[in-house]
Design an enzyme around this catalytic site. Structure first.
Site, mmCIF file in Angstrom:
data_model
loop_
_atom_site.group_PDB
_atom_site.id
_atom_site.type_symbol
_atom_site.label_atom_id
_atom_site.label_comp_id
_atom_site.label_asym_id
_atom_site.label_seq_id
_atom_site.Cartn_x
_atom_site.Cartn_y
_atom_site.Cartn_z
ATOM 1 C CE LYS A 10 30.727 6.911 27.384
ATOM 2 N NZ LYS A 10 30.821 7.163 26.115
ATOM 3 C CG ASN A 15 34.162 7.134 23.940
ATOM 4 O OD1 ASN A 15 33.257 6.755 25.356
ATOM 5 N ND2 ASN A 15 34.024 7.819 23.350
ATOM 6 C CG HIS A 71 28.920 11.363 29.619
ATOM 7 N ND1 HIS A 71 28.158 11.753 28.536
ATOM 8 C CD2 HIS A 71 29.028 11.907 30.326
ATOM 9 C CE1 HIS A 71 28.196 12.691 28.586
ATOM 10 N NE2 HIS A 71 27.483 12.621 29.338
ATOM 11 C CE1 TYR A 80 25.687 9.431 26.046
ATOM 12 C CE2 TYR A 80 25.153 7.404 26.230
ATOM 13 C CZ TYR A 80 26.181 7.993 26.391
ATOM 14 O OH TYR A 80 27.288 8.022 26.808
ATOM 15 C CD GLU A 99 25.355 15.518 29.801
ATOM 16 O OE1 GLU A 99 26.238 15.204 30.815
ATOM 17 O OE2 GLU A 99 24.938 14.534 28.919
HETATM 18 P P1 IDP Z 1 31.737 12.795 23.300
HETATM 19 O O1 IDP Z 1 31.614 11.403 24.500
HETATM 20 O O2 IDP Z 1 32.813 13.056 22.958
HETATM 21 O O3 IDP Z 1 30.171 13.739 24.164
HETATM 22 P P2 IDP Z 1 29.057 12.705 21.502
HETATM 23 O O4 IDP Z 1 29.213 12.694 20.407
HETATM 24 O O5 IDP Z 1 28.039 13.020 22.309
HETATM 25 O O6 IDP Z 1 30.279 11.836 21.406
HETATM 26 O O7 IDP Z 1 28.540 10.721 21.454
HETATM 27 C C1 IDP Z 1 28.147 10.160 22.392
HETATM 28 C C2 IDP Z 1 28.552 8.724 22.961
HETATM 29 O O8 IDP Z 1 28.175 7.717 21.778
HETATM 30 C C3 IDP Z 1 30.195 8.354 22.789
HETATM 31 O O9 IDP Z 1 30.637 8.930 23.669
HETATM 32 C C4 IDP Z 1 30.369 7.465 22.250
HETATM 33 O O10 IDP Z 1 30.953 6.145 23.040
HETATM 34 C C5 IDP Z 1 29.198 7.137 20.922
HETATM 35 N N1 IDP Z 1 29.249 7.219 19.472
HETATM 36 C C6 IDP Z 1 29.763 8.887 18.407
HETATM 37 N N2 IDP Z 1 29.872 8.421 17.892
HETATM 38 C C7 IDP Z 1 29.354 7.385 17.050
HETATM 39 C C8 IDP Z 1 30.051 6.326 15.987
HETATM 40 O O11 IDP Z 1 30.442 7.418 15.269
HETATM 41 N N3 IDP Z 1 29.940 5.131 15.958
HETATM 42 C C9 IDP Z 1 30.241 4.750 17.247
HETATM 43 N N4 IDP Z 1 29.630 4.991 18.818
HETATM 44 C C10 IDP Z 1 29.572 6.046 18.480
HETATM 45 MG MG MG Z 2 28.617 13.871 24.032
#
Ligand code: IDP
Ligand code: MG
Length: 167
Positions: free
Chosen positions: A27, A130, A133, A67, A144
């Site tokens: 990212k 984080n 991805h 997304y 994807e």
């Molecule tokens: P993942 O990346 O671990 O699969 P997902 O639930 O698919 O997690 O969410 C996609 C991305 O959206 C996450 O990697 C994170 O960057 C962001 N995200 C998910 N939940 C939150 C939240 O509650 N607050 C802020 N960002 C979030």
């Molecule tokens: Mg995800």
């Protein structure tokens, strides 16, 4: 499904295995913080094979498609705005159980809850920063990969180290 058979004609009698392909993205914060190379190195050292890689700035349309499952969630708008805010590195990695191998190396979505030593635990502090991805299933991986790469951008090649990675 992008199944790829390796070693089929191998004279060392290396067994044929169906390999998975997964979509991985460093990212924007990974590039800004100068740790993209370290993260790619971890994935590479694990034994995963790179079959495609590019740097790009994601368009709004592509971000919404990528997304799409999160449309309507409170963080969606910010997520799209953020992921399109600077360059990312997109890649396709291949290996045995590649989808779950990458997910376990990544750790949980929240870096503060991620298992120590995982990529997100090591490099991140916040959910919205984080670092990485990785596809969450083979179905997501196919979708994807198709969103980010043309078939001809996925490079077929053999690595001589394969028998030292897989039994
Ligand atoms: P993942 O990346 O671990 O699969 P997902 O639930 O698919 O997690 O969410 C996609 C991305 O959206 C996450 O990697 C994170 O960057 C962001 N995200 C998910 N939940 C939150 C939240 O509650 N607050 C802020 N960002 C979030
Ligand atoms: Mg995800």
């Amino acid at each position: 499904m992008f199944f790829n058979l390796i070693g089929g004609d191998d004279y060392r009698n290396f067994p044929v295995k169906p390999m998975e392909r997964t979509f991985v993205m460093i990212k924007p914060e990974g590039l800004q913080r100068g740790v993209a190379g370290e993260i790619i190195a971890r994935l590479e050292k694990k034994g995963l094979k790179m079959v495609a890689m590019k740097m790009l700035v994601i368009s709004g349309d592509l971000a919404k498609r990528h997304y799409g499952e999160h449309i309507g969630k409170p963080f969606f708008e910010n997520l799209v705005k953020y992921i399109t805010s600077g360059p990312v590195i997109a890649m396709v990695l291949e290996g045995k159980n590649a989808v779950s191998a990458v997910r376990s190396m990544m750790g949980s979505t929240d870096p503060l809850k991620a298992e120590p030593g995982t990529i997100r635990a090591t490099y991140g502090m916040d959910m919205g920063r984080n670092i990485i991805h990785g596809s969450d299933s083979l179905t997501s991986a196919d979708r994807e990969i198709g969103n980010f790469f043309k078939t001809e951008e996925l490079i077929e090649y053999t690595r001589s180290i394969e028998p030292w990675v897989y039994e």
